[in-house]
Write an enzyme that holds these catalytic residues in place. Sequence first.
Site, PDB file in Angstrom:
ATOM      1  N   ASP A  27      22.744  27.193   2.331  1.00 56.18           N
ATOM      2  CA  ASP A  27      21.578  26.420   2.912  1.00 56.18           C
ATOM      3  C   ASP A  27      20.724  25.622   1.875  1.00 56.18           C
ATOM      4  O   ASP A  27      20.395  26.459   0.887  1.00 56.18           O
ATOM      5  CB  ASP A  27      20.995  27.081   3.969  1.00 56.18           C
ATOM      6  N   GLY A  28      20.274  24.460   1.981  1.00 56.02           N
ATOM      7  CA  GLY A  28      19.357  23.956   1.229  1.00 56.02           C
ATOM      8  C   GLY A  28      19.898  22.716   0.321  1.00 56.02           C
ATOM      9  O   GLY A  28      18.964  22.502  -0.541  1.00 56.02           O
ATOM     10  N   ARG A  31      17.414  19.659   1.271  1.00 54.23           N
ATOM     11  CA  ARG A  31      16.194  19.741   0.664  1.00 54.23           C
ATOM     12  C   ARG A  31      16.044  19.692  -1.040  1.00 54.23           C
ATOM     13  O   ARG A  31      15.055  19.145  -1.456  1.00 54.23           O
ATOM     14  CB  ARG A  31      15.246  21.177   0.930  1.00 54.23           C
ATOM     15  N   TRP A  32      17.315  20.139  -1.662  1.00 50.89           N
ATOM     16  CA  TRP A  32      17.206  20.265  -3.215  1.00 50.89           C
ATOM     17  C   TRP A  32      17.141  18.721  -3.603  1.00 50.89           C
ATOM     18  O   TRP A  32      16.327  18.547  -4.548  1.00 50.89           O
ATOM     19  CB  TRP A  32      18.334  21.071  -3.293  1.00 50.89           C
ATOM     20  N   ARG A  40      20.879  12.795   0.159  1.00 53.73           N
ATOM     21  CA  ARG A  40      21.279  14.343   0.582  1.00 53.73           C
ATOM     22  C   ARG A  40      22.504  14.692   0.303  1.00 53.73           C
ATOM     23  O   ARG A  40      22.891  15.984  -0.522  1.00 53.73           O
ATOM     24  CB  ARG A  40      21.374  14.559   2.181  1.00 53.73           C
ATOM     25  N   HIS A  44      24.852  17.991  -1.766  1.00 59.98           N
ATOM     26  CA  HIS A  44      26.002  18.642  -1.318  1.00 59.98           C
ATOM     27  C   HIS A  44      26.870  18.702  -2.578  1.00 59.98           C
ATOM     28  O   HIS A  44      27.640  19.680  -2.845  1.00 59.98           O
ATOM     29  CB  HIS A  44      26.469  17.893  -0.351  1.00 59.98           C
ATOM     30  N   ARG A  78      25.398  16.143  12.893  1.00 60.92           N
ATOM     31  CA  ARG A  78      24.501  15.454  11.714  1.00 60.92           C
ATOM     32  C   ARG A  78      24.839  13.852  11.702  1.00 60.92           C
ATOM     33  O   ARG A  78      25.864  13.576  12.390  1.00 60.92           O
ATOM     34  CB  ARG A  78      24.977  16.011  10.202  1.00 60.92           C
ATOM     35  N   LEU A 138      41.068  37.368  -6.190  1.00 62.22           N
ATOM     36  CA  LEU A 138      39.972  37.102  -5.136  1.00 62.22           C
ATOM     37  C   LEU A 138      40.467  36.239  -3.995  1.00 62.22           C
ATOM     38  O   LEU A 138      41.152  35.063  -4.147  1.00 62.22           O
ATOM     39  CB  LEU A 138      38.711  36.150  -5.862  1.00 62.22           C
ATOM     40  N   ARG A 192      21.969  34.324   2.667  1.00 60.91           N
ATOM     41  CA  ARG A 192      21.784  32.952   3.207  1.00 60.91           C
ATOM     42  C   ARG A 192      20.728  32.375   2.138  1.00 60.91           C
ATOM     43  O   ARG A 192      19.553  33.088   1.993  1.00 60.91           O
ATOM     44  CB  ARG A 192      21.223  32.973   4.660  1.00 60.91           C
ATOM     45  N   ILE A 199      21.500  33.784  11.448  1.00 56.83           N
ATOM     46  CA  ILE A 199      22.861  33.728  11.224  1.00 56.83           C
ATOM     47  C   ILE A 199      23.567  32.495  11.651  1.00 56.83           C
ATOM     48  O   ILE A 199      24.566  32.098  11.053  1.00 56.83           O
ATOM     49  CB  ILE A 199      23.444  34.890  12.109  1.00 56.83           C
ATOM     50  N   SER A 200      23.089  31.729  12.384  1.00 53.16           N
ATOM     51  CA  SER A 200      23.621  30.287  12.632  1.00 53.16           C
ATOM     52  C   SER A 200      24.997  30.331  13.265  1.00 53.16           C
ATOM     53  O   SER A 200      25.869  29.451  12.761  1.00 53.16           O
ATOM     54  CB  SER A 200      23.439  29.306  11.646  1.00 53.16           C
TER      55      SER A 200
HETATM   56  C1  FPP Z   1      23.769  23.315   4.126  1.00 51.33           C
HETATM   57  O1  FPP Z   1      22.713  22.739   3.570  1.00 51.33           O
HETATM   58  C2  FPP Z   1      24.842  22.860   3.679  1.00 51.33           C
HETATM   59  C3  FPP Z   1      26.072  22.258   4.402  1.00 51.33           C
HETATM   60  C4  FPP Z   1      25.977  21.965   5.859  1.00 51.33           C
HETATM   61  C5  FPP Z   1      27.234  22.041   3.640  1.00 51.33           C
HETATM   62  C6  FPP Z   1      27.499  23.063   2.643  1.00 51.33           C
HETATM   63  C7  FPP Z   1      28.657  22.291   1.676  1.00 51.33           C
HETATM   64  C8  FPP Z   1      28.905  22.459   0.579  1.00 51.33           C
HETATM   65  C9  FPP Z   1      27.953  23.388  -0.192  1.00 51.33           C
HETATM   66  C10 FPP Z   1      29.864  21.772  -0.211  1.00 51.33           C
HETATM   67  C11 FPP Z   1      31.416  22.096  -0.145  1.00 51.33           C
HETATM   68  C12 FPP Z   1      32.053  23.365  -0.134  1.00 51.33           C
HETATM   69  C13 FPP Z   1      33.182  23.541  -0.418  1.00 51.33           C
HETATM   70  C14 FPP Z   1      33.550  24.952  -0.100  1.00 51.33           C
HETATM   71  C15 FPP Z   1      34.122  22.597  -0.845  1.00 51.33           C
HETATM   72  P1  FPP Z   1      21.713  21.640   4.431  1.00 51.33           P
HETATM   73  O2  FPP Z   1      22.359  20.073   4.234  1.00 51.33           O
HETATM   74  O3  FPP Z   1      21.557  22.035   5.785  1.00 51.33           O
HETATM   75  O4  FPP Z   1      20.406  21.731   3.454  1.00 51.33           O
HETATM   76  P2  FPP Z   1      18.951  21.549   4.078  1.00 51.33           P
HETATM   77  O5  FPP Z   1      18.520  22.807   4.928  1.00 51.33           O
HETATM   78  O6  FPP Z   1      18.016  21.548   2.927  1.00 51.33           O
HETATM   79  O7  FPP Z   1      18.645  20.126   4.696  1.00 51.33           O
END
Ligand code: FPP
Length: 251
Positions: A27-28, A31-32, A40, A44, A78, A138, A192, A199-200
């Site tokens: 998560d994050g 915000r990053w 956004r 990702h 989203r 793995l 997390r 746990i979402s």
């Molecule tokens: C949550 O951050 C992240 C996601 C919903 C997507 C996670 C996906 C990836 C890291 C990339 C793809 C992964 C693979 C395995 C190819 P958020 O968008 O909710 O962040 P925020 O809470 O800061 O808005």
Amino acid sequence: MIKRFLSSTAEIPDAPPMPRHVAIIMDGNGRWAKKRLMPRVTGHAKGVERVRDMVEACIKREIGYLTLFAFSSENWRRPQDEVSHLMELFVMALEREVDKMHRNGVRLRVVGDLGRFDARLRELIEQGEALTSDNARLTLTVCANYGGRWDILQAVNAWRRDHPDASEPVDEPGLAPYLSMHYAPEPDLFIRTGGEQRISNFLLWQLAYSELYFTDTLWPDFNAAALDRAIVSYQKRERRFGRTSEQLAAP
Ligand code: FPP
């Protein structure tokens, strides 16, 4: 012959100092990116780079299973353009990374309700899983369009289809092989990132006795040193699985 792993509620599994299985809610990303005045999706994209680092870090530490929550059943809520970008990122990551994973002994599994993904993505998932199916260093599981409640329900429904004449209700050992992650031990350590403490709807069944670790670090900043901090925290926990401390101390 399917390998059976100990269930934390039906049996007492061992508690290895190095987790066998780490499960992460990444998560994050949003915000990053926002902090850097970037879209956004840039967050990702950075997040995908951290996935690569984490696979490497787990291999180095001989952690056998890494499970990542990439897209939840609820993430369809989203904005449409963010969902489309995430799908493109999954496609790109599979196109670019699967061969390298294979060379490094990684077995890829993607679990979730994959029927809602487009044909190209499903094809890449199928090819990636087939190519890497015999690797044993793995197991990387990507949970995509996954929800813990969905998983339990699909398992119950699949069990019922296979046992149309059952007169007894299904029990835990009976249901376990139908759960999406039947091929992995339960996670020892759940992480997390991003500061939220929930746990979402991730692995609701499998996290029954996992050690939970929450960090404010945003996923694009989560590196091997941050993983080590989570492991050190895990190593300090007393994993009682319902027993008392005195029982654990007894010879
Ligand atoms: C949550 O951050 C992240 C996601 C919903 C997507 C996670 C996906 C990836 C890291 C990339 C793809 C992964 C693979 C395995 C190819 P958020 O968008 O909710 O962040 P925020 O809470 O800061 O808005």
